[in-house]
Write a protein that holds these residues in place. Structure first.
Motif, PDB file in Angstrom:
ATOM      1  N   ASN A  67      30.599  41.893  33.350  1.00  0.00           N
ATOM      2  CA  ASN A  67      31.483  42.908  33.935  1.00  0.00           C
ATOM      3  C   ASN A  67      32.943  42.530  33.753  1.00  0.00           C
ATOM      4  O   ASN A  67      33.786  43.387  33.484  1.00  0.00           O
ATOM      5  CB  ASN A  67      31.180  43.099  35.422  1.00  0.00           C
ATOM      6  N   ARG A  70      33.659  43.266  30.093  1.00  0.00           N
ATOM      7  CA  ARG A  70      33.577  44.682  29.741  1.00  0.00           C
ATOM      8  C   ARG A  70      34.590  45.554  30.479  1.00  0.00           C
ATOM      9  O   ARG A  70      35.174  46.467  29.903  1.00  0.00           O
ATOM     10  CB  ARG A  70      32.166  45.179  30.033  1.00  0.00           C
ATOM     11  N   HIS A  71      34.789  45.285  31.767  1.00  0.00           N
ATOM     12  CA  HIS A  71      35.617  46.175  32.591  1.00  0.00           C
ATOM     13  C   HIS A  71      36.888  45.536  33.120  1.00  0.00           C
ATOM     14  O   HIS A  71      37.770  46.240  33.589  1.00  0.00           O
ATOM     15  CB  HIS A  71      34.808  46.679  33.795  1.00  0.00           C
ATOM     16  N   GLY A  72      36.961  44.208  33.111  1.00  0.00           N
ATOM     17  CA  GLY A  72      38.066  43.549  33.796  1.00  0.00           C
ATOM     18  C   GLY A  72      39.031  42.793  32.927  1.00  0.00           C
ATOM     19  O   GLY A  72      39.888  42.083  33.434  1.00  0.00           O
ATOM     20  N   ASP A  96      38.865  38.083  37.136  1.00  0.00           N
ATOM     21  CA  ASP A  96      39.333  38.713  35.903  1.00  0.00           C
ATOM     22  C   ASP A  96      40.745  39.250  36.093  1.00  0.00           C
ATOM     23  O   ASP A  96      41.337  39.097  37.162  1.00  0.00           O
ATOM     24  CB  ASP A  96      38.355  39.792  35.419  1.00  0.00           C
ATOM     25  N   ARG A  98      41.987  42.354  35.990  1.00  0.00           N
ATOM     26  CA  ARG A  98      42.179  43.731  36.434  1.00  0.00           C
ATOM     27  C   ARG A  98      41.984  43.773  37.941  1.00  0.00           C
ATOM     28  O   ARG A  98      40.889  43.512  38.425  1.00  0.00           O
ATOM     29  CB  ARG A  98      41.164  44.671  35.775  1.00  0.00           C
ATOM     30  N   GLU A 100      41.650  46.143  40.016  1.00  0.00           N
ATOM     31  CA  GLU A 100      40.869  47.239  40.587  1.00  0.00           C
ATOM     32  C   GLU A 100      39.503  46.729  41.018  1.00  0.00           C
ATOM     33  O   GLU A 100      38.860  45.972  40.332  1.00  0.00           O
ATOM     34  CB  GLU A 100      40.671  48.372  39.564  1.00  0.00           C
ATOM     35  N   PRO A 102      35.514  46.837  41.709  1.00  0.00           N
ATOM     36  CA  PRO A 102      34.414  47.514  41.009  1.00  0.00           C
ATOM     37  C   PRO A 102      33.888  48.681  41.832  1.00  0.00           C
ATOM     38  O   PRO A 102      33.976  48.675  43.063  1.00  0.00           O
ATOM     39  CB  PRO A 102      33.353  46.423  40.862  1.00  0.00           C
ATOM     40  N   SER A 115      22.877  51.553  31.277  1.00  0.00           N
ATOM     41  CA  SER A 115      23.651  50.542  31.987  1.00  0.00           C
ATOM     42  C   SER A 115      23.974  51.048  33.389  1.00  0.00           C
ATOM     43  O   SER A 115      23.615  52.159  33.748  1.00  0.00           O
ATOM     44  CB  SER A 115      24.942  50.221  31.222  1.00  0.00           C
TER      45      SER A 115
END
Length: 152
Positions: A67, A70-72, A96, A98, A100, A102, A115
């Motif tokens: 995660n 992929r997202h952070g 990470d 970012r 924000e 999850p 996913s």
């Protein structure tokens, strides 16, 4: 017992052991983080690689690290893995770049989705998990894996 999703918490108790390392925000970095987490668990606790806690640490670390990748991640920024051996649990923290939080896990997932079930697994397999943000640039998603084992 699972705490409510994304409960803020400061780092609990004094760890017996701790380790913090940075990994590249790549699939390889996520894989290395997973392998290191299991290695440290087995070294610090004496539990075998095929124990339930070791398998859970592998699953949870893989999810949190992937995660983060992929997202952070922001280009050129690594993620940080912190492992803490606490009296009854093994705490995994992934930080990470970012800030924000999850999105909460959604149940049930549509059957055709490939996913989106990772945080549901984290919630199911850990005693507690959550997310903290101590500054405007990072976030830490953490989970505590119980060290009790049901296998002999």
């Amino acid at each position: 017992m699972t705490q409510p999703h994304l409960a803020d918490e400061t780092r609990p108790r004094t760890p017996t052991h701790h380790l913090t390392l940075r990994f590249s925000s790549t699939r390889r970095g996520a894989r290395l983080a997973r392998q290191l987490a299991v290695q440290q668990l087995t070294e610090w606790t004496g539990l075998p690689y095929d124990s339930d806690p070791a398998r859970t640490v592998a699953l949870v670390t893989a999810e949190l690290a992937s995660n983060a990748v992929r997202h952070g991640s922001l280009p050129g920024r690594d993620f940080r893995l912190t492992l803490l051996h606490l009296p009854q649990t093994f705490r995994i923290e992934v930080t990470d770049t970012r800030p924000e939080r999850p999105a909460p896990p959604v149940t049930p997932q549509p059957a055709d989705e490939s996913s989106g079930r990772g945080l549901i697994l984290v919630q199911a397999y850990t005693d507690r998990w959550g997310c903290t943000s101590n500054d405007g640039y990072t976030k830490t998603v953490w989970a505590e894996v119980p060290l009790r084992t049901t296998r002999s």
